[in-house]
Design an enzyme around this catalytic site. Sequence first.
Site, PDB file in Angstrom:
ATOM      1  N   CYS A 117      -0.111  -3.358  14.856  1.00  0.00           N
ATOM      2  CA  CYS A 117      -0.741  -2.470  15.834  1.00  0.00           C
ATOM      3  C   CYS A 117      -1.810  -3.211  16.639  1.00  0.00           C
ATOM      4  O   CYS A 117      -1.776  -3.204  17.879  1.00  0.00           O
ATOM      5  CB  CYS A 117      -1.322  -1.243  15.130  1.00  0.00           C
ATOM      6  SG  CYS A 117      -2.229  -1.618  13.616  1.00  0.00           S
TER       7      CYS A 117
HETATM    8  N1  LIG Z   1       0.374   2.662   9.218  1.00  0.00           N
HETATM    9  C1  LIG Z   1       0.372   1.895  10.304  1.00  0.00           C
HETATM   10  O1  LIG Z   1      -0.321   2.181  11.322  1.00  0.00           O
HETATM   11  C2  LIG Z   1       1.206   0.688  10.372  1.00  0.00           C
HETATM   12  C3  LIG Z   1       1.899   0.196   9.262  1.00  0.00           C
HETATM   13  N2  LIG Z   1       2.684  -0.915   9.408  1.00  0.00           N
HETATM   14  C4  LIG Z   1       3.391  -1.506   8.290  1.00  0.00           C
HETATM   15  O2  LIG Z   1       4.454  -0.667   7.875  1.00  0.00           O
HETATM   16  C5  LIG Z   1       4.700  -0.873   6.491  1.00  0.00           C
HETATM   17  C6  LIG Z   1       4.571   0.460   5.795  1.00  0.00           C
HETATM   18  O3  LIG Z   1       3.236   0.884   5.936  1.00  0.00           O
HETATM   19  P1  LIG Z   1       2.796   2.391   5.811  1.00  0.00           P
HETATM   20  O4  LIG Z   1       3.904   3.274   6.232  1.00  0.00           O
HETATM   21  O5  LIG Z   1       1.492   2.481   6.497  1.00  0.00           O
HETATM   22  O6  LIG Z   1       2.580   2.438   4.221  1.00  0.00           O
HETATM   23  P2  LIG Z   1       2.682   3.692   3.231  1.00  0.00           P
HETATM   24  O7  LIG Z   1       1.994   3.248   2.001  1.00  0.00           O
HETATM   25  O8  LIG Z   1       2.250   4.917   3.915  1.00  0.00           O
HETATM   26  O9  LIG Z   1       4.248   3.807   2.946  1.00  0.00           O
HETATM   27  C7  LIG Z   1       4.966   2.783   2.314  1.00  0.00           C
HETATM   28  C8  LIG Z   1       6.189   3.399   1.665  1.00  0.00           C
HETATM   29  O10 LIG Z   1       6.931   2.341   1.026  1.00  0.00           O
HETATM   30  C9  LIG Z   1       7.159   2.725  -0.339  1.00  0.00           C
HETATM   31  N3  LIG Z   1       7.208   1.532  -1.196  1.00  0.00           N
HETATM   32  C10 LIG Z   1       6.193   0.752  -1.593  1.00  0.00           C
HETATM   33  N4  LIG Z   1       6.637  -0.257  -2.367  1.00  0.00           N
HETATM   34  C11 LIG Z   1       7.983  -0.093  -2.476  1.00  0.00           C
HETATM   35  C12 LIG Z   1       9.009  -0.781  -3.157  1.00  0.00           C
HETATM   36  N5  LIG Z   1       8.746  -1.878  -3.877  1.00  0.00           N
HETATM   37  N6  LIG Z   1      10.278  -0.318  -3.056  1.00  0.00           N
HETATM   38  C13 LIG Z   1      10.546   0.781  -2.323  1.00  0.00           C
HETATM   39  N7  LIG Z   1       9.607   1.509  -1.657  1.00  0.00           N
HETATM   40  C14 LIG Z   1       8.339   1.067  -1.735  1.00  0.00           C
HETATM   41  C15 LIG Z   1       5.976   3.596  -0.682  1.00  0.00           C
HETATM   42  O11 LIG Z   1       6.246   4.376  -1.816  1.00  0.00           O
HETATM   43  P3  LIG Z   1       5.050   4.885  -2.775  1.00  0.00           P
HETATM   44  O12 LIG Z   1       4.584   6.163  -2.181  1.00  0.00           O
HETATM   45  O13 LIG Z   1       5.707   5.016  -4.099  1.00  0.00           O
HETATM   46  O14 LIG Z   1       3.988   3.825  -2.774  1.00  0.00           O
HETATM   47  C16 LIG Z   1       5.840   4.414   0.596  1.00  0.00           C
HETATM   48  O15 LIG Z   1       6.758   5.469   0.636  1.00  0.00           O
HETATM   49  C17 LIG Z   1       3.652  -1.861   5.978  1.00  0.00           C
HETATM   50  O16 LIG Z   1       4.169  -3.167   5.934  1.00  0.00           O
HETATM   51  C18 LIG Z   1       2.563  -1.730   7.024  1.00  0.00           C
HETATM   52  O17 LIG Z   1       1.763  -2.873   7.047  1.00  0.00           O
HETATM   53  C19 LIG Z   1       2.851  -1.465  10.628  1.00  0.00           C
HETATM   54  C20 LIG Z   1       2.192  -1.041  11.725  1.00  0.00           C
HETATM   55  C21 LIG Z   1       1.252   0.044  11.649  1.00  0.00           C
HETATM   56  C1  LIG Z   2      -6.574   0.531   9.483  1.00  0.00           C
HETATM   57  C2  LIG Z   2      -5.782  -0.489   8.717  1.00  0.00           C
HETATM   58  O1  LIG Z   2      -5.983  -0.692   7.532  1.00  0.00           O
HETATM   59  N1  LIG Z   2      -4.868  -1.126   9.390  1.00  0.00           N
HETATM   60  C3  LIG Z   2      -4.009  -2.101   8.789  1.00  0.00           C
HETATM   61  C4  LIG Z   2      -3.051  -2.642   9.787  1.00  0.00           C
HETATM   62  C5  LIG Z   2      -2.023  -1.664  10.210  1.00  0.00           C
HETATM   63  C6  LIG Z   2      -0.833  -2.383  10.718  1.00  0.00           C
HETATM   64  O2  LIG Z   2      -0.616  -2.633  11.868  1.00  0.00           O
HETATM   65  O3  LIG Z   2      -0.110  -2.872   9.753  1.00  0.00           O
HETATM   66  P1  LIG Z   2       0.912  -3.994   9.862  1.00  0.00           P
HETATM   67  O4  LIG Z   2       0.281  -5.306   9.872  1.00  0.00           O
HETATM   68  O5  LIG Z   2       1.768  -3.924   8.715  1.00  0.00           O
HETATM   69  O6  LIG Z   2       1.623  -3.793  11.108  1.00  0.00           O
HETATM   70  C7  LIG Z   2      -4.790  -3.301   8.249  1.00  0.00           C
HETATM   71  O7  LIG Z   2      -5.813  -3.656   8.811  1.00  0.00           O
HETATM   72  O8  LIG Z   2      -4.270  -3.931   7.315  1.00  0.00           O
END
Ligand SMILES: NC(=O)C1=CN([C@@H]2O[C@H](COP(=O)(O)OP(=O)(O)OC[C@H]3O[C@@H](n4cnc5c(N)ncnc54)[C@H](OP(=O)(O)O)[C@@H]3O)[C@@H](O)[C@H]2O)C=CC1
Ligand SMILES: CC(=O)N[C@@H](CCC(=O)OP(=O)(O)O)C(=O)O
Length: 310
Positions: A117
């Site tokens: 992000c």
């Molecule tokens: N949130 C954001 O703004 C952003 C997130 N991301 C990236 O997206 C990815 C997901 O993040 P986010 O959605 O925020 O995280 P969350 O913790 O909200 O969701 C992750 C999901 O993956 C599941 N999970 C974790 N470990 C495993 C595993 N070993 N096998 C199968 N399922 C698993 C979790 O299950 P459980 O509930 O059991 O832990 C949960 O349902 C990350 O890499 C993050 O850095 C990227 C850009 C922005």
């Molecule tokens: C607020 C907050 O904790 N933000 C996350 C980044 C969110 C994100 O972009 O995660 P990815 O790198 O997986 O895309 C962090 O700083 O680690």
Amino acid sequence: MKPKIFIDGEHGTTGLQIRTRMAGRTDVELLSIPEAERRNAAMREDLLNDADIAILCLPDDASREAVSMVAGNNRVRIIDTSTAHRVAPDWAYGFAEMDKAQAEKIRDARHVANPGCYPTGAIGLIRPLRQAGILPDGYPVTVNAVSGYTGGGKQMIAQMEDEKNPDHISAPHFLYGLTLKHKHVPEMKMHGLLERAPIFSPSVGKFPQGMIVQVPLYLDDLAAGATLESIHAALVEHYAGQSIVEVAPLAESAQLARIDATELAGKDTMKLFVFGTSGGTHVNLVALLDNLGKGASGAAVQNMDLMLSA
Ligand SMILES: NC(=O)C1=CN([C@@H]2O[C@H](COP(=O)(O)OP(=O)(O)OC[C@H]3O[C@@H](n4cnc5c(N)ncnc54)[C@H](OP(=O)(O)O)[C@@H]3O)[C@@H](O)[C@H]2O)C=CC1
Ligand SMILES: CC(=O)N[C@@H](CCC(=O)OP(=O)(O)O)C(=O)O
């Protein structure tokens, strides 16, 4: 036959947002895993191998494991939303507007790394100025940002929203990444075409979705003749002909007294601003986006659509 899409991690923050964006779509078949089985490796492996496109919404290690689960499969294509593959040379970086040719690269790629992000904002501001020769080699770039707390996934959402959580965070705004080793620095450097790693200072505010990324610049340390107007013109030219990244007119920016980090919450677009005074000595470049929109799930769906158009 409709293309099959599997979102591994569909019950997490990013996965759920992708599912919401896919609701009502009849052009694809969505494969799904029950929430209780979300960590069932055998079931995930079957679904991953059955998909035409797998969208990984998992922590880095689980993403790498998912990629290894389809190692022998020549058909399935992957969009990884984690940080695991964003600087890998054999993965296409999923920021379609960062170059004129990038959308085509994503369309034809087997493996697409969805950008972080914060890097979406930072690269969106920096890369056009590197390509236009305005930001010189070795310029000491700094990136300061604030994110909505959903950026920290399920864990941070619980910390911010649940007062009974043992790790509850009561601060309305806090800085983190204080070691200056945030996981987004390598992709900002590589895809921002920077020689030196930027100093990156992220923070979180007590709002669920939204983001401001700032890159302040000294004009007299840029290429000779760089002005507020020439920087703005370079951004306008770079983003001409597409509809996701908007560059605010200078007259609009000049009228603004403040910017609300939540303004684009729920949207999949990004808006760029060049602030300063005409004839002045400094500018502040600002990107406004939703950390879960263009900063994650919105970009993932955009990349999926590009890949489906191949
Ligand atoms: N949130 C954001 O703004 C952003 C997130 N991301 C990236 O997206 C990815 C997901 O993040 P986010 O959605 O925020 O995280 P969350 O913790 O909200 O969701 C992750 C999901 O993956 C599941 N999970 C974790 N470990 C495993 C595993 N070993 N096998 C199968 N399922 C698993 C979790 O299950 P459980 O509930 O059991 O832990 C949960 O349902 C990350 O890499 C993050 O850095 C990227 C850009 C922005
Ligand atoms: C607020 C907050 O904790 N933000 C996350 C980044 C969110 C994100 O972009 O995660 P990815 O790198 O997986 O895309 C962090 O700083 O680690």
